[in-house]
Design a protein around this motif. Structure first.
Motif, short mmCIF file in Angstrom:
data_model
loop_
_atom_site.label_atom_id
_atom_site.label_comp_id
_atom_site.label_asym_id
_atom_site.label_seq_id
_atom_site.Cartn_x
_atom_site.Cartn_y
_atom_site.Cartn_z
N ASN A 1 0.77 -1.22 -0.08
CA ASN A 1 0.00 -0.03 0.11
C ASN A 1 0.99 1.40 0.10
N ASN A 2 1.81 1.44 0.90
CA ASN A 2 2.91 2.46 0.98
C ASN A 2 3.45 2.72 -0.51
N ASP A 3 4.00 1.72 -1.03
CA ASP A 3 4.55 2.01 -2.65
C ASP A 3 3.42 2.59 -3.62
N LEU A 4 1.94 2.02 -3.29
CA LEU A 4 1.17 2.64 -4.20
C LEU A 4 1.03 4.27 -3.89
N ILE A 5 0.78 4.52 -2.60
CA ILE A 5 0.58 5.60 -2.03
C ILE A 5 1.51 6.65 -2.58
N VAL A 6 2.93 6.20 -2.27
CA VAL A 6 4.05 7.16 -2.60
C VAL A 6 3.93 7.52 -4.44
N GLY A 7 3.61 6.29 -5.22
CA GLY A 7 3.54 6.15 -6.69
C GLY A 7 2.57 7.42 -7.04
N VAL A 8 1.32 7.24 -6.46
CA VAL A 8 0.26 8.09 -6.63
C VAL A 8 0.67 9.47 -6.39
N VAL A 9 1.06 9.68 -5.18
CA VAL A 9 1.57 11.29 -4.62
C VAL A 9 2.60 11.61 -5.65
N ASN A 10 3.66 10.91 -6.18
CA ASN A 10 4.67 11.31 -7.08
C ASN A 10 4.23 11.67 -8.41
N LEU A 11 2.76 11.57 -8.78
CA LEU A 11 2.16 12.02 -9.76
C LEU A 11 1.79 13.57 -9.81
N TRP A 12 2.12 14.14 -8.73
CA TRP A 12 1.67 15.60 -8.68
C TRP A 12 1.89 16.54 -9.52
N PRO A 13 3.49 16.42 -10.16
CA PRO A 13 3.69 17.26 -11.09
C PRO A 13 3.06 17.11 -12.36
N LYS A 14 2.38 16.23 -12.95
CA LYS A 14 1.44 15.76 -13.71
C LYS A 14 0.04 16.29 -13.49
N PHE A 15 -0.50 15.98 -12.01
CA PHE A 15 -1.76 16.32 -11.84
C PHE A 15 -2.03 17.74 -11.74
N LEU A 16 -0.89 18.52 -11.52
CA LEU A 16 -1.19 20.07 -10.91
C LEU A 16 -1.35 20.62 -12.44
N PRO A 17 -0.47 20.58 -13.61
CA PRO A 17 -0.93 21.03 -14.90
C PRO A 17 -2.51 20.44 -15.39
N TYR A 18 -2.78 19.11 -15.15
CA TYR A 18 -4.11 18.75 -15.50
C TYR A 18 -5.20 19.43 -14.75
N LEU A 19 -5.14 19.82 -13.72
CA LEU A 19 -5.89 20.63 -12.71
C LEU A 19 -6.12 21.95 -13.34
N SER B 1 -5.03 23.02 -16.36
CA SER B 1 -5.87 22.99 -17.76
C SER B 1 -7.31 22.59 -17.51
N PHE B 2 -7.74 21.73 -16.77
CA PHE B 2 -9.15 21.51 -16.83
C PHE B 2 -10.04 22.85 -16.34
N GLY B 3 -9.42 23.38 -15.16
CA GLY B 3 -10.00 24.62 -14.67
C GLY B 3 -10.08 25.71 -15.83
N PHE C 1 -1.92 18.73 -25.41
CA PHE C 1 -0.71 18.74 -25.98
C PHE C 1 0.15 19.46 -25.07
N THR C 2 -0.06 20.70 -24.68
CA THR C 2 0.62 21.67 -24.04
C THR C 2 0.72 21.36 -22.77
N THR C 3 -0.55 20.73 -22.14
CA THR C 3 -0.28 20.34 -20.84
C THR C 3 0.41 19.31 -20.48
N ILE C 4 0.29 18.42 -21.55
CA ILE C 4 1.36 17.17 -21.39
C ILE C 4 3.16 17.56 -21.48
N VAL C 5 3.32 18.45 -22.07
CA VAL C 5 4.53 19.20 -22.19
C VAL C 5 4.87 19.80 -21.04
N VAL C 6 3.95 20.70 -20.45
CA VAL C 6 4.44 21.24 -19.20
C VAL C 6 4.23 20.57 -18.03
N GLY C 7 3.48 19.25 -18.09
CA GLY C 7 3.41 18.46 -16.99
C GLY C 7 4.84 17.64 -16.70
#
Length: 195
Positions: free
Chosen positions: A37-55, A57-59, A98-104
């Motif tokens: 579980n810890n590895d999965l949680i860390v893996g998901v938390v480490n997605l924040w650099p991609k999640f921020l641009p997603y949020l 851009s969606f906004g 596309f630009t969201t992927i690049v900046v993410g």
């Protein structure tokens, strides 16, 4: 002359698809195999650099879509110039994933910030041009809110570019300025009315 209703339907579809495609880059790596579980949680938390641009851009797309539906026109049909500008606007919207992927992936690189911020600046500028050439445009608070929304996105884009010269890793946070419209509206509504 072209039917405005058909353009609006196309626009709704393009915004829906672009907003959905944004999330496709927010995924765990294919070689990621959590042991617990810890590895999965860390893996998901480490997605924040991609999640921020997603949020962000969606906004941004959500606010652009809302701003578009706020513009009221009594016109049932629009001319060729309006259609060309509208199609240019929709082209820019389709490029947001596309630009969201690049900046993410490369938010620490100035050029990635410039690409993303330049893109959002173009969206705001072309959207503002569309408002100016909208036939039979109804005046009112809805129009001022649309203009404020575009202005805030322009400001956020320019600030992000400027911040990228000093601290690229912080530049994306400048886009929080684009979300100031709803806050300003709420604040304005809460102000006491002068007698």
């Amino acid at each position: 002359m072209y039917s405005k209703v058909r353009l609006d339907a196309l626009s709704d579809g393009i915004f829906a698809v672009a907003m959905t495609l944004l999330v496709l880059d927010v995924r765990l790596p294919d070689d990621f195999h959590p042991r617990d579980n810890n590895d999965l949680i860390v893996g998901v938390v480490n997605l924040w650099p991609k999640f921020l641009p997603y949020l962000l851009s969606f906004g941004v797309l959500g606010l652009r879509w809302l701003a578009n539906i706020q513009v009221r026109s009594r016109a049932d049909y629009v001319n060729r110039e309006y259609v060309y500008w509208w199609l240019s606007y929709l082209l820019l919207i389709t490029c947001v994933p596309f630009t969201t992927i690049v900046v993410g992936r490369f938010a620490h690189v100035q050029a990635a910030i410039w690409l993303y911020a330049g893109h959002t600046l173009l969206i705001a500028l072309v959207g503002s041009r569309l408002v100016r050439i909208t036939p039979h445009l109804e005046q009112g608070d809805h129009l001022r809110e649309r203009q404020l929304s575009a202005l805030l996105l322009m400001l956020a884009s320019v600030v992000a570019i400027v911040v990228s010269f000093v601290a690229p890793h912080l530049a994306l946070w400048s886009f929080l300025l684009a979300f100031g419209g709803p806050l300003l509206r709420r604040w304005r509504q809460e102000l006491p009315v002068a007698n």
